[in-house]
Design a protein around this motif. Structure first.
Motif, mmCIF file in Angstrom:
data_model
loop_
_atom_site.group_PDB
_atom_site.id
_atom_site.type_symbol
_atom_site.label_atom_id
_atom_site.label_comp_id
_atom_site.label_asym_id
_atom_site.label_seq_id
_atom_site.Cartn_x
_atom_site.Cartn_y
_atom_site.Cartn_z
ATOM 1 N N ARG A 132 0.848 -1.187 0.000
ATOM 2 C CA ARG A 132 0.000 0.000 0.000
ATOM 3 C C ARG A 132 0.885 1.239 0.000
ATOM 4 O O ARG A 132 2.031 1.193 0.463
ATOM 5 C CB ARG A 132 -0.894 0.011 1.243
ATOM 6 C CG ARG A 132 -1.982 -1.055 1.250
ATOM 7 C CD ARG A 132 -2.750 -1.015 2.560
ATOM 8 N NE ARG A 132 -3.824 -1.995 2.582
ATOM 9 C CZ ARG A 132 -5.077 -1.749 2.208
ATOM 10 N NH1 ARG A 132 -5.397 -0.530 1.766
ATOM 11 N NH2 ARG A 132 -5.999 -2.686 2.263
ATOM 12 N N LEU A 133 0.355 2.344 -0.486
ATOM 13 C CA LEU A 133 1.159 3.564 -0.528
ATOM 14 C C LEU A 133 1.574 3.996 0.874
ATOM 15 O O LEU A 133 2.651 4.561 1.072
ATOM 16 C CB LEU A 133 0.382 4.684 -1.231
ATOM 17 C CG LEU A 133 -0.042 4.399 -2.678
ATOM 18 C CD1 LEU A 133 -0.657 5.640 -3.315
ATOM 19 C CD2 LEU A 133 1.132 3.915 -3.516
ATOM 20 N N ILE A 163 -3.244 4.751 -13.425
ATOM 21 C CA ILE A 163 -3.281 4.943 -11.983
ATOM 22 C C ILE A 163 -2.267 4.034 -11.300
ATOM 23 O O ILE A 163 -1.947 2.944 -11.799
ATOM 24 C CB ILE A 163 -4.706 4.653 -11.438
ATOM 25 C CG1 ILE A 163 -4.827 5.070 -9.968
ATOM 26 C CG2 ILE A 163 -5.090 3.200 -11.639
ATOM 27 C CD1 ILE A 163 -6.238 4.942 -9.422
ATOM 28 N N HIS A 164 -1.751 4.487 -10.168
ATOM 29 C CA HIS A 164 -0.961 3.636 -9.299
ATOM 30 C C HIS A 164 -1.521 3.774 -7.889
ATOM 31 O O HIS A 164 -1.526 4.861 -7.322
ATOM 32 C CB HIS A 164 0.523 4.031 -9.302
ATOM 33 C CG HIS A 164 1.289 3.417 -8.167
ATOM 34 N ND1 HIS A 164 2.014 4.156 -7.252
ATOM 35 C CD2 HIS A 164 1.414 2.118 -7.777
ATOM 36 C CE1 HIS A 164 2.560 3.355 -6.362
ATOM 37 N NE2 HIS A 164 2.211 2.106 -6.665
ATOM 38 N N ASN A 165 -2.009 2.680 -7.366
ATOM 39 C CA ASN A 165 -2.544 2.677 -5.999
ATOM 40 C C ASN A 165 -2.011 1.472 -5.234
ATOM 41 O O ASN A 165 -2.751 0.790 -4.525
ATOM 42 C CB ASN A 165 -4.075 2.675 -6.025
ATOM 43 C CG ASN A 165 -4.675 3.046 -4.678
ATOM 44 O OD1 ASN A 165 -4.012 3.680 -3.844
ATOM 45 N ND2 ASN A 165 -5.919 2.654 -4.444
ATOM 46 N N GLU A 171 -8.969 -3.868 -6.160
ATOM 47 C CA GLU A 171 -9.636 -2.578 -6.376
ATOM 48 C C GLU A 171 -9.519 -2.139 -7.835
ATOM 49 O O GLU A 171 -10.452 -1.579 -8.403
ATOM 50 C CB GLU A 171 -9.050 -1.504 -5.455
ATOM 51 C CG GLU A 171 -9.243 -1.798 -3.974
ATOM 52 C CD GLU A 171 -10.708 -1.935 -3.598
ATOM 53 O OE1 GLU A 171 -11.551 -1.229 -4.188
ATOM 54 O OE2 GLU A 171 -11.016 -2.767 -2.707
ATOM 55 N N TYR A 172 -8.362 -2.400 -8.440
ATOM 56 C CA TYR A 172 -8.195 -2.083 -9.856
ATOM 57 C C TYR A 172 -9.238 -2.808 -10.702
ATOM 58 O O TYR A 172 -9.850 -2.229 -11.611
ATOM 59 C CB TYR A 172 -6.805 -2.495 -10.347
ATOM 60 C CG TYR A 172 -5.644 -1.734 -9.768
ATOM 61 C CD1 TYR A 172 -5.744 -0.389 -9.438
ATOM 62 C CD2 TYR A 172 -4.413 -2.366 -9.590
ATOM 63 C CE1 TYR A 172 -4.651 0.305 -8.931
ATOM 64 C CE2 TYR A 172 -3.319 -1.678 -9.087
ATOM 65 C CZ TYR A 172 -3.441 -0.338 -8.755
ATOM 66 O OH TYR A 172 -2.371 0.339 -8.263
#
Length: 241
Positions: A132-133, A163-165, A171-172
């Protein structure tokens, strides 16, 4: 005429072959990796599926014939039933070294986006990293994957939906992202095996992403007959059923 490689897992390849034959699709079974590739490159067949032949024998020879390429597994999104591409999935698809990895992933995104657009699908790209970020600072290896993903997003900023999460692949997929970029080929291969071979998510094999126009689909030698069948059906019809 299309061809499927037949090595190990003959039973599943033969099931696909019989089903295709029933539908009037001409398929040749080839047990020699070089012959399979040569027939395709020489135009003797319209398309080829690796089938159950060994990757270590087919893929290096295909690279010898057409140059560098990447592979993207085509899978059905379990949340939406739409297709998505997962790449890289070959353990040798990505170069070693941070800068080279970034360049390869940028190329994959460009090729994968073009592939989807050719099938009237608007690309939505999601970059995976190792955590996670909010995990930044806990692990140096994870930190590097996060920094790398951010650089890739920055490269495409404003030119596409990207996107990058972090690590949140679930979730993607819920958000209908249709190009999932794995950390590397090993990670991508594991994700494919978990989704496709363990959870049995339907798929079409892995398409070839390159600057060459080649109708070749890479498949696992451990796949069930439906993946070989789906791969040939895609080659024959040019669309995803």
């Amino acid at each position: 005429m299309y061809a499927i490689g037949i090595g190990e897992n003959k039973k599943e390849v033969l099931k696909a072959y019989e089903k295709l034959k029933e539908e009037g699709i001409e398929v040749e079974l080839i047990d020699n990796p070089k012959l399979l590739v040569d027939k395709l490159i020489n135009g003797e067949i319209e398309g080829a599926v690796r089938g159950s032949l060994s990757s270590s024998k087919v893929i290096p020879y295909l690279r010898e014939r057409i140059g560098k390429f990447y592979r993207a597994s085509v899978l059905k999104n379990p949340f939406t039933n739409e297709i998505f591409l997962l790449s890289p999935v070959g353990i040798d698809d990505i170069s070693e070294g941070k800068n080279e990895r970034i360049k390869d992933k940028i190329k994959i995104i460009e090729f994968a986006s073009k592939f989807l657009k050719n099938h009237n699908i608007e690309p939505k790209v999601a970059i995976l990293s190792g955590g996670r970020l909010g995990d930044l600072g806990r692990n140096k290896v994870v930190d590097e994957t996060i920094y790398e993903a951010e650089k890739i997003v920055e490269h495409f900023k404003g030119s596409m939906d990207i996107i990058h999460n972090g690590i949140l692949i679930e979730e993607y997929l819920k958000d209908r992202y249709n190009i999932i970029i794995a950390i590397d080929g090993i990670t991508g291969n594991i994700i494919f095996r978990c989704l496709g071979l363990v959870c049995k998510i339907p798929g079409y094999g892995a398409v070839i992403l390159s600057d060459k126009d080649i109708n070749f689909i890479d498949t696992s030698r451990n796949a069930n007959w439906e993946r070989y069948y789906n791969a040939v059906k895609f080659l024959a019809g040019g669309d995803f059923g």
